[in-house]
Scaffold this active site. Sequence first.
Site, PDB file in Angstrom:
ATOM      1  N   LYS A  89       0.808  -1.228   0.000  1.00 51.32           N
ATOM      2  CA  LYS A  89       0.000   0.000   0.000  1.00 51.32           C
ATOM      3  C   LYS A  89       0.833   1.267   0.000  1.00 51.32           C
ATOM      4  O   LYS A  89       0.417   2.293  -0.530  1.00 51.32           O
ATOM      5  CB  LYS A  89      -0.952   0.008   1.196  1.00 51.32           C
ATOM      6  CG  LYS A  89      -2.133  -0.939   1.016  1.00 51.32           C
ATOM      7  CD  LYS A  89      -3.235  -0.630   2.014  1.00 51.32           C
ATOM      8  CE  LYS A  89      -4.460  -1.475   1.748  1.00 51.32           C
ATOM      9  NZ  LYS A  89      -4.272  -2.893   2.113  1.00 51.32           N
ATOM     10  N   GLU A 111      -9.667   7.420   3.762  1.00 50.97           N
ATOM     11  CA  GLU A 111     -10.613   6.521   4.421  1.00 50.97           C
ATOM     12  C   GLU A 111      -9.846   5.246   4.745  1.00 50.97           C
ATOM     13  O   GLU A 111      -8.872   4.913   4.079  1.00 50.97           O
ATOM     14  CB  GLU A 111     -11.777   6.198   3.491  1.00 50.97           C
ATOM     15  CG  GLU A 111     -11.545   5.041   2.494  1.00 50.97           C
ATOM     16  CD  GLU A 111     -10.440   5.293   1.462  1.00 50.97           C
ATOM     17  OE1 GLU A 111     -10.103   6.467   1.220  1.00 50.97           O
ATOM     18  OE2 GLU A 111      -9.915   4.303   0.911  1.00 50.97           O
ATOM     19  N   SER A 377       1.430  -9.919  -1.107  1.00 52.88           N
ATOM     20  CA  SER A 377       1.103  -8.506  -0.911  1.00 52.88           C
ATOM     21  C   SER A 377       1.493  -7.947   0.454  1.00 52.88           C
ATOM     22  O   SER A 377       1.771  -6.758   0.576  1.00 52.88           O
ATOM     23  CB  SER A 377      -0.395  -8.283  -1.146  1.00 52.88           C
ATOM     24  OG  SER A 377      -1.168  -9.123  -0.306  1.00 52.88           O
TER      25      SER A 377
HETATM   26  C1  PLP Z   1      -5.133  -3.874   1.650  1.00 46.48           C
HETATM   27  C2  PLP Z   1      -4.460  -5.151   1.336  1.00 46.48           C
HETATM   28  C3  PLP Z   1      -4.875  -5.984   0.267  1.00 46.48           C
HETATM   29  C4  PLP Z   1      -6.082  -5.668  -0.577  1.00 46.48           C
HETATM   30  O1  PLP Z   1      -6.040  -4.468  -1.273  1.00 46.48           O
HETATM   31  P1  PLP Z   1      -5.801  -4.418  -2.841  1.00 46.48           P
HETATM   32  O2  PLP Z   1      -6.083  -3.009  -3.195  1.00 46.48           O
HETATM   33  O3  PLP Z   1      -6.759  -5.390  -3.469  1.00 46.48           O
HETATM   34  O4  PLP Z   1      -4.401  -4.815  -3.094  1.00 46.48           O
HETATM   35  C5  PLP Z   1      -4.168  -7.130  -0.005  1.00 46.48           C
HETATM   36  N1  PLP Z   1      -3.109  -7.500   0.757  1.00 46.48           N
HETATM   37  C6  PLP Z   1      -2.681  -6.746   1.791  1.00 46.48           C
HETATM   38  C7  PLP Z   1      -1.518  -7.217   2.580  1.00 46.48           C
HETATM   39  C8  PLP Z   1      -3.340  -5.561   2.128  1.00 46.48           C
HETATM   40  O5  PLP Z   1      -2.915  -4.832   3.169  1.00 46.48           O
END
Ligand code: PLP
Length: 393
Positions: A89, A111, A377
């Site tokens: 993020k 938000e 992610s």
């Molecule tokens: C917020 C988040 C997501 C989901 O958000 P996307 O916008 O779909 O990427 C996925 N993995 C992690 C670790 C997150 O913090």
Amino acid sequence: MSYFVDENGYYGEFGGAYIPEMLYPNVEELRQKYVTIMQEASFQKEFKSLLKEYVGRPTPLYFAKRLSEKYNTKIYLKREDLCHTGAHKVNNTIGQILMAKRLGKTRIIAETGAGQHGVATATVCALMGLECIVYMGEIDIARQAPNVARMKMLGAKVVPALSGSRTLKDATNEAIRDWINNPVDTHYIIGSVVGPHPYPDMVARFQSVISEEIKTQLLEKENTENPDYVIACVGGGSNAAGAFYHYLDEESVQLIAVEAAGLGVDSGESAATSVLGKEGIIHGSRTLLMQTKDGQITEPYSISAGLDYPGVGPLHAHLCKSKRAEFISITDDEAMQAGLELCKLEGIIPAIESSHALAVFNMKKFKEDDVVVLNLSGRGDKDLDTYIKYFRL
Ligand SMILES: *Cc1c(COP(=O)(O)O)cnc(C)c1O
């Protein structure tokens, strides 16, 4: 067919900017300037430098040997979990804070649902010395106490949203209200590839550093820029957009988007938008979203707070409808087991969002010589409580 946004802000039939008239000047200012600003050499230099020195990029493309042996295919993990603040993020919030500065804005609003985007925004506001106000549902504030504390430590003001279900969509409404009231000095940092044009495209461009790096790294390791598959989880869709971006027009690369099925697609407790969603408008864009017959947004459910969103961004709606990407739904149980397996096989504790992507290896068979890149992610530290309760650790 192109999978990139057109000049009107559409991906096929999805996207656009369905906004109240009062918001038009803000969004229009951004629309007119965002590409020019992003392409300026001084912007690119500052963005790249912060990604390197502050975020810790490039993140490794790690060959997961034991996981690969188990599933008899070649698996690489793109380690977004190693970014500063623990997930992808921050790539976007770094980009947007630089954008806000170029636009002469001094006040930042955001938000947040689970608090991850709020933390990533508070982080870059501290870095740049800008005022930061984060809107968060009252219910979410109660259940995400550690992230609320993080935001406060970083100097942000956390404002509770007291209306409706007191969760993410209500926090979004409050942020929009604030922006309408403060059009001149305020920039609204949206946390995923959602919202009115140009947000989905702008956020995708900031996150596209992920696939840019994958190309270079894979060339070094496999002598080709292109894997056979790229896998990523989808909440709003920003990490997936970043991992897919430079492969969108490379049709030989198969894209797999993984959604949260919650307790099961037919259970009534789910967030599998590609299966359950219908065309509609949410947060200023036309996309797929979960709704009742008369168009009221359905409350989504997933064990993973980051995937607990009733829609997907318009790019993903287009990838789904055009079948450019394969969408797979993974239940809470399947994700939790896959997350634990990564811990045991590779010594990496993944975020539960990322665990959903990992569960694909139990759903789909890959060939022995397939090269599969999975976007990891985020890291699992934030999810420890959920892991503890689920596995009775
Ligand atoms: C917020 C988040 C997501 C989901 O958000 P996307 O916008 O779909 O990427 C996925 N993995 C992690 C670790 C997150 O913090």
